[in-house]
Design a protein around this motif. Structure first.
Motif, PDB file in Angstrom:
ATOM      1  N   TYR A 137       0.728  -1.275  -0.018  1.00 12.90           N
ATOM      2  CA  TYR A 137      -0.099   0.049  -0.090  1.00 12.90           C
ATOM      3  C   TYR A 137       1.029   1.163   0.004  1.00 12.90           C
ATOM      4  CZ  TYR A 137      -3.589  -3.625   1.404  1.00 12.90           C
ATOM      5  OH  TYR A 137      -4.246  -4.434   1.520  1.00 12.90           O
ATOM      6  N   PHE A 139       1.382   3.893  -1.892  1.00  9.33           N
ATOM      7  CA  PHE A 139       0.931   4.371  -3.111  1.00  9.33           C
ATOM      8  C   PHE A 139       1.999   5.528  -3.698  1.00  9.33           C
ATOM      9  CE2 PHE A 139      -3.096   3.763  -0.236  1.00  9.33           C
ATOM     10  CZ  PHE A 139      -3.284   2.613  -0.975  1.00  9.33           C
ATOM     11  N   LEU A 168      -5.351   6.979  -5.321  1.00  5.82           N
ATOM     12  CA  LEU A 168      -5.318   6.165  -4.196  1.00  5.82           C
ATOM     13  C   LEU A 168      -4.934   7.179  -3.009  1.00  5.82           C
ATOM     14  CD1 LEU A 168      -4.368   2.640  -5.470  1.00  5.82           C
ATOM     15  CD2 LEU A 168      -6.480   3.287  -4.531  1.00  5.82           C
ATOM     16  N   GLN A 169      -3.868   7.727  -3.353  1.00  6.10           N
ATOM     17  CA  GLN A 169      -3.097   8.645  -2.209  1.00  6.10           C
ATOM     18  C   GLN A 169      -4.359   9.744  -1.892  1.00  6.10           C
ATOM     19  OE1 GLN A 169       0.859  10.481  -3.288  1.00  6.10           O
ATOM     20  NE2 GLN A 169       0.633   9.135  -5.215  1.00  6.10           N
ATOM     21  N   PHE A 171      -7.833   9.263  -2.012  1.00  4.93           N
ATOM     22  CA  PHE A 171      -8.659   8.585  -1.419  1.00  4.93           C
ATOM     23  C   PHE A 171      -8.238   8.591   0.236  1.00  4.93           C
ATOM     24  CE2 PHE A 171     -10.648   6.912  -5.437  1.00  4.93           C
ATOM     25  CZ  PHE A 171     -11.680   7.546  -5.130  1.00  4.93           C
ATOM     26  N   CYS A 172      -7.048   8.197   0.288  1.00  2.77           N
ATOM     27  CA  CYS A 172      -6.484   7.881   1.662  1.00  2.77           C
ATOM     28  C   CYS A 172      -5.934   8.954   2.521  1.00  2.77           C
ATOM     29  CB  CYS A 172      -5.540   6.637   1.606  1.00  2.77           C
ATOM     30  SG  CYS A 172      -6.446   5.164   0.869  1.00  2.77           S
ATOM     31  N   GLY A 173      -5.933  10.014   1.859  1.00  2.00           N
ATOM     32  CA  GLY A 173      -5.253  11.352   2.494  1.00  2.00           C
ATOM     33  C   GLY A 173      -6.209  12.557   2.548  1.00  2.00           C
ATOM     34  N   ASN A 174      -5.635  13.631   3.065  1.00  2.06           N
ATOM     35  CA  ASN A 174      -6.472  14.819   3.084  1.00  2.06           C
ATOM     36  C   ASN A 174      -5.994  15.825   1.954  1.00  2.06           C
ATOM     37  OD1 ASN A 174      -7.759  14.113   5.427  1.00  2.06           O
ATOM     38  ND2 ASN A 174      -5.983  14.698   6.552  1.00  2.06           N
ATOM     39  N   SER A 291     -15.348   4.717  -5.843  1.00  4.52           N
ATOM     40  CA  SER A 291     -15.065   5.280  -4.476  1.00  4.52           C
ATOM     41  C   SER A 291     -15.247   4.146  -3.487  1.00  4.52           C
ATOM     42  CB  SER A 291     -15.997   6.355  -3.963  1.00  4.52           C
ATOM     43  OG  SER A 291     -15.978   6.785  -2.810  1.00  4.52           O
ATOM     44  N   SER A 293     -15.273   4.660  -0.065  1.00  4.76           N
ATOM     45  CA  SER A 293     -15.907   5.174   1.020  1.00  4.76           C
ATOM     46  C   SER A 293     -17.398   5.105   0.680  1.00  4.76           C
ATOM     47  CB  SER A 293     -15.175   6.328   1.450  1.00  4.76           C
ATOM     48  OG  SER A 293     -15.443   7.361   0.242  1.00  4.76           O
TER      49      SER A 293
END
Length: 503
Positions: A137, A139, A168-169, A171-174, A291, A293
């Motif tokens: 993972y 990314f 993906l970065q 989606f998993c970050g801010n 998505s 989420s």
């Protein structure tokens, strides 16, 4: 596997191939013996690294984890210390498999990183390293190695790997705005020079624009020359409807989804989107593709109270009329979609306070008469049963029993209806509240039904499941509940006598 082992000719190659053959045929002891002999005879051969990787794989498959890890680490040390050993993707991928199974994927990654540093333009090694980063993972590193592969080969797939890694970065970050702009810039530059050639590439491009809320831009791309990459018209319509809905054009999106349903009346997800657009229901509106989420919900908690009563009535009437027309189309008797659509319409009316639970129950009975023999029936109606009161559920069971064909001739249709009835009865919760004697009778009834319908399976292949096998597992489940009851109440003396019925 042996056919993939591409090495130069010579005695080592001729002797290495039997090791692969032994592994492929699961003769692990023989493979271990051969690999150990070759390593002892050719300790300085350029194939020593290959043989260590194979030996580690053999030991891992034999369950000798500690020995396998020791050999893997030894192979890793050889890789770093001696430049004369043969290094190829097959060797490293073998080490990667073993390291991963031994929960040491970081070591496999370091091996690939070393090999890529030694052979910087080797695409096979870089793809192996990319796969390692995917499993970790990582990314950012995925993106970096994918862009490097794209610069080396100029292939579209590597650019898409980089873009997906950026997504993906985000989606998993801010912080993602600049990264998404970078990905969009890379794609636009590639399109300007090479265009796009695969439908998946267009899907990635559109999802990237959606992620930035550039719905109008995405619609323009879809309606332009690139839109021709999507050959199936209904797939293009689904995307178009989603873009319009996410842009807030619910009327336009509803018209598009209506076209989809005319072409694919069994598209249950599309119907939810269609209904969600008309009722402006956030639980059913289409979300961004891919998505992780956000998922479509069919929860009974979905609300659309902000609609005025007259607006709700007119839109529900529109949906009902459209579904009624679908049910008159040729072949509609064989598809579940329109029947489920009617049930969902009535459920939404109940949620809004204008429905009739009795009408919903009658629609459920009608749906059972058409599709009650299917294994999917219970899952289909689960969300609708939640709306019914306990009393209506009891009435529903009684009507189901009367609805089942009473023909004495065994048939798969009747058997399927009985199985569905038993499943619904268990789902509603009316089974295990029965007295113990009735539960045993219930188990006997299901077992006898299975035996009576064995003739239906006489023409099946020996490897196929017999019709009605679910009855046995359900019967066993009932008996387990009975045994638990006796165990907790310590009725040891009466337990065997009560089970004589089942014998």
């Amino acid at each position: 596997m042996a056919s993939k082992f591409g090495m130069a000719g010579g005695i080592p190659e001729r002797r290495v191939r039997p090791v692969w053959d032994a592994i492929d045929s699961r003769q692990l002891k023989n493979a271990l013996k051969l690999s150990t002999a070759l390593l002892s005879k050719y300790p300085n051969s350029s194939y020593a690294l290959v043989m260590k990787a194979l030996k580690a794989l053999i030991l891992e498959r034999m369950g000798k984890m500690e020995e396998s890890l020791s050999v893997c680490i030894s192979a890793k040390d050889l890789l770093y210390k001696n430049d004369s050993f043969l290094i190829d993707d097959l060797t490293l991928s073998t080490l990667q498999i073993v390291f991963q199974r031994l929960d040491h994927l970081d070591m496999a990654t370091s091996c690939y990183e070393y090999a890529c540093g030694k052979f910087p333009n080797n695409l096979e090694l870089m793809m192996g390293l990319f796969n390692c980063y995917v499993r970790e993972y990582s990314f950012v590193k995925q993106q970096q190695i994918a862009i490097k592969m794209y610069k080396v080969a100029g292939e579209e797939r590597f650019l898409l790997w980089a873009v997906c890694s950026i997504q993906l970065q985000v989606f998993c970050g801010n912080e993602g705005e600049k990264l998404l702009q970078l990905a969009e810039g890379l794609l636009k530059k590639h399109i300007a020079t090479h265009s796009l050639h695969e439908p998946e590439a267009l899907s990635v491009y559109i999802s990237l624009l959606e992620q930035q809320a550039k719905f109008s831009d995405a619609s323009e791309v879809l309606s332009g020359n690139l839109g021709s990459l999507i050959m199936i018209e209904v797939d293009k319509l689904r995307i178009q409807g989603r873009l319009l809905a996410r842009a807030g054009d619910y009327d336009g999106a509803a018209d598009i989804f209506q076209k989809v349903l005319k072409l694919c009346p069994d598209d249950w997800e599309c119907f939810h989107h269609y209904l969600g657009c008309l009722l402006e229901d956030d639980c059913s509106l289409p979300r961004m593709a891919n998505s992780p989420s956000v998922q479509m919900s069919t929860s009974i908690d979905c609300q659309h109270r902000h609609l005025a009563d007259d607006v709700f009535d007119s839109r529900i009437s529109r949906v009902s009329e459209f579904v009624a027309n679908l049910m008159t189309e040729p072949g509609s008797d064989s598809i579940r979609g329109p029947g489920l659509d009617n049930l969902e319409i009535e459920r939404r009316k109940i949620i809004f306070g204008k429905g009739n639970a009795g009408k919903l129950m009658e629609d459920l009975i009608l749906y059972f008469s058409r599709f009650g023999h299917l294994a999917s029936f219970t899952a289909d109606v689960l969300v609708f049963l939640q709306v019914l009161s306990s009393d209506l559920k009891r009435q529903f069971l009684e009507k189901l029993l009367r609805c089942i064909d009473s023909s004495s001739t065994p048939s798969r249709h009747v058997l399927g209806q009985h199985i569905t009835f038993f499943k619904i009865r268990e789902l509603i919760g009316g089974t295990f509240s029965l007295p113990v004697g009735d539960l045993v009778d219930f188990a006997v009834q299901m077992t006898e039904m299975y035996c009576q319908n064995l003739s239906l399976s006489k023409d099946l292949d020996v490897q196929e499941s017999l019709y009605g096998e679910e009855l046995l597992s359900m019967s066993c489940n009932v008996l387990v509940q009975v045994s638990n009851y006796f165990y907790h109440h310590q009725y040891y003396n009466t337990f065997p006598k009560d089970l004589l019925k089942f014998k």
